[in-house]
Write a protein that holds these residues in place. Structure first.
Motif, short mmCIF file in Angstrom:
data_model
loop_
_atom_site.label_atom_id
_atom_site.label_comp_id
_atom_site.label_asym_id
_atom_site.label_seq_id
_atom_site.Cartn_x
_atom_site.Cartn_y
_atom_site.Cartn_z
N GLU A 1 6.66 -4.91 4.96
CA GLU A 1 5.57 -5.64 3.87
C GLU A 1 5.65 -4.61 2.52
O GLU A 1 5.15 -5.31 1.37
CB GLU A 1 4.19 -5.46 4.09
N VAL A 2 5.35 -3.55 2.61
CA VAL A 2 5.51 -2.36 1.49
C VAL A 2 6.67 -2.36 0.32
O VAL A 2 6.42 -2.26 -0.51
CB VAL A 2 5.39 -1.04 1.88
N LEU A 3 8.15 -2.23 0.97
CA LEU A 3 9.33 -2.62 -0.13
C LEU A 3 9.00 -4.08 -0.62
O LEU A 3 9.51 -4.24 -1.91
CB LEU A 3 10.07 -3.16 1.61
N GLY A 4 8.13 -5.52 0.11
CA GLY A 4 8.44 -6.11 -0.40
C GLY A 4 7.15 -6.23 -1.70
O GLY A 4 7.86 -6.97 -2.52
N ARG A 5 6.08 -5.91 -1.57
CA ARG A 5 5.22 -5.86 -2.68
C ARG A 5 5.91 -4.35 -3.83
O ARG A 5 5.74 -4.96 -5.04
CB ARG A 5 4.36 -4.84 -1.67
N ILE A 6 6.44 -3.30 -3.97
CA ILE A 6 7.15 -2.97 -4.32
C ILE A 6 7.95 -4.01 -4.69
O ILE A 6 8.57 -3.50 -6.41
CB ILE A 6 8.49 -1.81 -3.68
N MET A 7 9.23 -4.16 -4.83
CA MET A 7 9.60 -5.34 -5.25
C MET A 7 10.10 -6.56 -6.20
O MET A 7 9.79 -7.16 -6.84
CB MET A 7 11.75 -5.88 -4.20
N ASP A 8 8.38 -7.09 -5.11
CA ASP A 8 7.72 -8.28 -6.34
C ASP A 8 7.31 -7.90 -7.64
O ASP A 8 7.29 -7.96 -8.04
CB ASP A 8 7.23 -8.49 -4.89
N ASP A 9 6.23 -6.35 -7.37
CA ASP A 9 5.57 -5.78 -8.55
C ASP A 9 5.59 -5.11 -8.78
O ASP A 9 5.52 -4.52 -10.40
CB ASP A 9 4.08 -5.63 -7.56
N HIS A 10 6.45 -4.18 -8.53
CA HIS A 10 6.96 -2.65 -9.21
C HIS A 10 8.20 -2.52 -10.08
O HIS A 10 8.16 -1.64 -10.87
CB HIS A 10 6.54 -1.43 -8.11
#
Length: 411
Positions: free
Chosen positions: A173-182
């Protein structure tokens, strides 16, 4: 001040790069490529200390390598120590700079750098280790004091806490958030391609790579990976956490500059020419991307959508007119940004969010130390504490309700 420090940091690292490659234009291009990060550019004109800490690290490394080149004068090492210690005092993640040099001294003791002049990298290892220990102890003492002060004054600590992830779903979940947003807030796509090429080039020309530079790069990168691992969850909502890791990018540029200085003549001259063309187009795209990201971050519509704490911006003057002191401990409820409301109100206190348990909120409200309560959603608050507090309302402001709660909720 932050902008001034990063400009000075980039200038000193530019001097370091240029001392290897002897080409002002290429050195400037490499520095600009490393700096063209939307996150770095945004926080260079911000109050956050991450960029200043990185700037002091860059200055520290300049004086360290000057120390190695200029007959190891004590003055250069002391200046390195001062800036490296200041960087770590500002942001503890920068402590890796002092630890990295300590590792170099220890490796030198094992004859790891025996091919250097005089068969060793450092002349007075014990004295250098002593200086490094002093610097590290100063940093550790400062953070120990900050934790003690936090505990003694019963306030919230803002020193970074570890946030380990122990299960795969959360990690994804965190990795997906980083890849999508950051991920493209860290660097544009073109930079990732360029850095991957530089790493590949470094591998192909490994026999030409300077042993000291490469070893330092590896140690610093390992330290950055450890930082990323221990605070992995924090990267989900904090784009600026990547800034301390960018030291690895600057070191990659330094290694590449050294490689270029060794191959820019003779048979390999065509590689040098091709790189200049690639660097030019990379800088063009990177600058455009960074400029676009900054324009978006400062766009009014974007700010209104993402910044849920704007209603707190001008609340402080109103509180002061009503006799609320900065030292009056205040609870801030249902605020999405962690402690943003307290920053903007300039109040000492504590915040709770939608996910805070009702029992926890109830216990906070019954503590005598809190004098005021600021909530952004009265409906949510009434579900937790259904008692009618209309008679305790001190003021309202842009959808916020300020209650005077000292000793009232305990009756």
């Amino acid at each position: 001040f932050v902008l001034f420090t990063i400009v000075m940091g980039l200038f000193f690292f530019y001097l370091l790069l240029n001392s290897y490659i002897k080409n002002s234009l290429v050195s400037f291009g490499l520095i600009l490529s490393a700096y063209c990060s939307p996150v770095m550019a945004f926080y260079s004109i911000n109050f956050m200390p991450d960029v200043t800490s990185l700037a002091f690290v860059l200055i520290a490394w300049f004086f360290f390598f000057r120390f190695l080149k200029n007959e190891q004068t004590k003055r250069d090492f002391i200046i390195f120590l001062v800036f490296a210690t200041l960087a770590a005092l500002i942001k503890i993640t920068s402590l890796i700079t002092l630890i990295a040099v300590m590792c170099l001294v220890i490796l030198d003791h094992t004859s790891y750098f025996k091919k250097q002049k005089n068969g060793a990298l450092f002349e007075n290892k014990k004295k250098l280790l002593l200086y490094l220990v002093y610097g590290i102890l100063v940093v550790l003492a400062w953070y120990a004091y900050s934790f003690w002060l936090t505990k003694y004054s019963k306030t919230q600590s803002f020193t970074m806490q570890t946030a380990l992830i122990t299960d795969i779903p959360t990690a994804m979940e965190v990795l997906g958030r980083i890849m999508d947003d950051h991920i493209y807030e860290y660097y544009p796509h073109e930079n990732y391609v360029l850095y991957a090429c530089l790493i590949g080039f470094m591998i192909l020309g490994f026999k030409f790579v300077d042993r000291v530079l490469f070893t330092t790069f590896v140690i610093v990168t390992i330290g950055n990976i450890c930082f990323f691992y221990f605070l992995f969850y924090q990267f989900k909502d904090h784009d600026y956490y990547v800034i301390p890791i960018l030291t690895s990018v600057f070191f990659l540029m330094l290694i590449f500059a050294d490689l270029l200085s060794k191959i820019k003549f003779g048979y390999f001259k065509w590689i040098y020419t091709v790189f200049l063309v690639i660097l030019f187009f990379n800088l063009k795209e990177s600058i455009v991307w960074t400029k676009r990201d900054l324009a978006k971050r400062f766009d009014t519509a974007y700010i209104k959508y993402f910044d849920k704490s704007r209603s707190y911006d001008d609340l402080e003057p109103k509180l002061r007119k009503l006799g609320v002191l900065r030292t009056d401990r205040t609870l801030s409820g249902f605020e999405d940004g962690w402690c943003n409301s307290l920053y903007k109100m300039d109040q000492i206190g504590y915040t709770f969010t939608d996910t805070t348990r009702a029992s926890r909120i109830d216990s906070l409200l019954t503590l005598h130390e809190f004098k005021y309560l600021v909530v952004s959603d009265s409906a949510k608050f009434n579900k937790v504490r259904p008692r009618d507090l209309k008679t305790e309302i001190l003021t309202t402001h842009r959808g916020l309700i300020v209650y005077k709660i000292n000793n009232k909720l305990n009756e």
